[in-house]
Enzyme design. Structure first.
Site, mmCIF file in Angstrom:
data_model
loop_
_atom_site.group_PDB
_atom_site.id
_atom_site.type_symbol
_atom_site.label_atom_id
_atom_site.label_comp_id
_atom_site.label_asym_id
_atom_site.label_seq_id
_atom_site.Cartn_x
_atom_site.Cartn_y
_atom_site.Cartn_z
ATOM 1 N N ASP A 1 0.861 -1.195 0.000
ATOM 2 C CA ASP A 1 0.000 0.000 0.000
ATOM 3 C C ASP A 1 0.887 1.232 0.000
ATOM 4 O O ASP A 1 2.076 1.173 0.352
ATOM 5 C CB ASP A 1 -0.908 0.006 1.242
ATOM 6 N N SER A 2 0.292 2.365 -0.345
ATOM 7 C CA SER A 2 1.030 3.629 -0.307
ATOM 8 C C SER A 2 1.408 4.005 1.127
ATOM 9 O O SER A 2 2.312 4.812 1.325
ATOM 10 C CB SER A 2 0.178 4.739 -0.925
ATOM 11 N N CYS B 1 -3.738 -0.923 -2.265
ATOM 12 C CA CYS B 1 -3.998 0.507 -2.482
ATOM 13 C C CYS B 1 -4.882 0.689 -3.716
ATOM 14 O O CYS B 1 -4.539 0.225 -4.806
ATOM 15 C CB CYS B 1 -2.660 1.201 -2.694
ATOM 16 N N GLU C 1 -6.025 10.352 8.606
ATOM 17 C CA GLU C 1 -4.631 10.282 9.092
ATOM 18 C C GLU C 1 -4.429 11.142 10.330
ATOM 19 O O GLU C 1 -3.591 10.834 11.179
ATOM 20 C CB GLU C 1 -3.671 10.673 7.974
ATOM 21 N N CYS D 1 -11.075 3.717 -1.374
ATOM 22 C CA CYS D 1 -9.811 4.185 -0.789
ATOM 23 C C CYS D 1 -9.632 3.450 0.531
ATOM 24 O O CYS D 1 -10.598 3.275 1.289
ATOM 25 C CB CYS D 1 -9.865 5.693 -0.554
ATOM 26 N N HIS E 1 -8.540 4.247 3.291
ATOM 27 C CA HIS E 1 -8.787 4.964 4.546
ATOM 28 C C HIS E 1 -10.271 5.049 4.916
ATOM 29 O O HIS E 1 -10.614 5.261 6.067
ATOM 30 C CB HIS E 1 -8.268 6.398 4.438
HETATM 31 N N1 DGL Z 1 -3.977 3.997 -0.126
HETATM 32 C C1 DGL Z 1 -4.551 5.051 -0.944
HETATM 33 C C2 DGL Z 1 -5.736 4.492 -1.726
HETATM 34 O O1 DGL Z 1 -6.362 3.535 -1.334
HETATM 35 C C3 DGL Z 1 -4.969 6.254 -0.127
HETATM 36 C C4 DGL Z 1 -3.844 7.084 0.406
HETATM 37 C C5 DGL Z 1 -2.980 7.760 -0.635
HETATM 38 O O2 DGL Z 1 -3.450 8.694 -1.321
HETATM 39 O O3 DGL Z 1 -1.837 7.334 -0.753
HETATM 40 O O4 DGL Z 1 -6.080 5.033 -2.749
#
Ligand code: DGL
Length: 294
Positions: A6-7, A69, A165, A195, A197
């Site tokens: 993931d990012s 992600c 966050e 997403c 989050h």
């Molecule tokens: N993990 C990213 C997503 O699911 C969200 C956070 C980011 O923008 O890196 O798109």
């Protein structure tokens, strides 16, 4: 071992579902939290970061990588699969350290399981929210269109991931931001949380969406698809004992936030150093939190 990429720490919401569905499998999670968020970045940068991260997970001994992600899955999954998957340009040669040659590798994403789940439960109008890059990629709309003639309304919601966050998911700010985005989605009957989050904002969505609108967190559907894939590819990943290793590019931030996303205490978080825009290669010895892996 199964790699999960993931990012940042958002993908821990996906890992949580994967571990619940596959308790005897071992996972290695790599969160590129030092270079997150990805959601507003350009496509070339996301492709570059994604290559570095999946290669690192291959080095860690993961023949199978789940891209948790949504931004990466929408923007880069096809590229990664062509590059490293069956018949791909770099099959068996993805990393310097892997001289064995022909290790088969697979990379799976989150977009198709999410689209399939949405179509299975929608009465005709699907809403999708995600990062700016997820929405501008058009990938959700493309995958949904392949599955049926549903109406699709997408909206980028770039304020939501930073609110989560900050740990403000139960605040008035969260409810106001969610309400503003939801108001633009019209008469949807299903909302895809596109997403990693957004599952933490479920209460804000529930408080805002009209009755009868289903909120779809893709994570359990991703887990079901992974479990099905493993059944159809016996022996591809040996089951283990349910261990978890966590690697990231910003351990301090990761440790502060990760537990809320994972829903259980984090193990030791190892630091993958980044230098000149590249991730360092795997060290041969285990290191403690804060030490640089070279
Ligand atoms: N993990 C990213 C997503 O699911 C969200 C956070 C980011 O923008 O890196 O798109």
């Amino acid at each position: 071992m199964i790699g999960v990429y993931d990012s940042g720490y958002g993908g821990l919401t996906v890992l949580r579902a994967l571990r619940a569905a596959l308790p005897t499998h071992d996972f290695v999670y790599l969160g590129d939290s030092g270079r997150a968020p990805y959601g507003g970045r350009d496509t070339d940068t996301i492709l570059d970061f994604a290559e570095q991260c999946v290669e690192r997970l291959f080095e860690e001994g993961c023949p199978l990588v789940v891209v948790a992600c949504h931004t990466v899955s929408c923007v880069a999954l096809r590229h990664l699969q062509r590059r490293y998957g069956p018949g791909g340009a770099l099959v068996g040669a993805a990393t310097e350290s892997d001289s064995a040659g022909a290790t088969p590798r697979r990379i799976l994403g989150v977009t198709i399981p999410a689209a399939e789940a949405a179509v299975a439960q929608s009465r005709g109008h699907i809403g999708v929210i995600g990062t700016a890059r997820t929405v501008s990629s058009g990938t959700f709309a493309t995958e949904l269109a392949k599955l049926g003639p549903h109406r699709v309304t997408q909206r980028a919601a770039p304020l939501l991931a930073p609110i989560v966050e900050e740990g403000w998911e139960d605040s008035a700010i969260a409810r106001l931001a969610v309400a503003r985005y939801v108001a633009e989605l019209g008469d949807i009957d299903t909302l895809v949380l596109g997403c990693t989050h957004y599952p933490l904002l479920r209460a804000a969505f529930e408080a805002t969406l009209p009755e009868g609108v289903a909120i779809l967190d893709p994570a359990p559907f991703v887990a079901a698809r992974l479990s099905d894939w493993l059944d159809r590819h016996p022996g591809f990943v040996a089951p283990g004992t349910g261990t978890l290793r966590v690697l990231c590019t910003d351990p301090a931030g990761f440790r502060a936030h990760g537990e809320r996303f994972l829903g259980e205490p984090l193990p030791v978080v190892a630091h993958v150093a980044e230098e000149g825009g590249r991730l360092a290669h795997k060290a041969t010895v285990e290191v403690r939190l804060g030490q640089i892996v070279r």
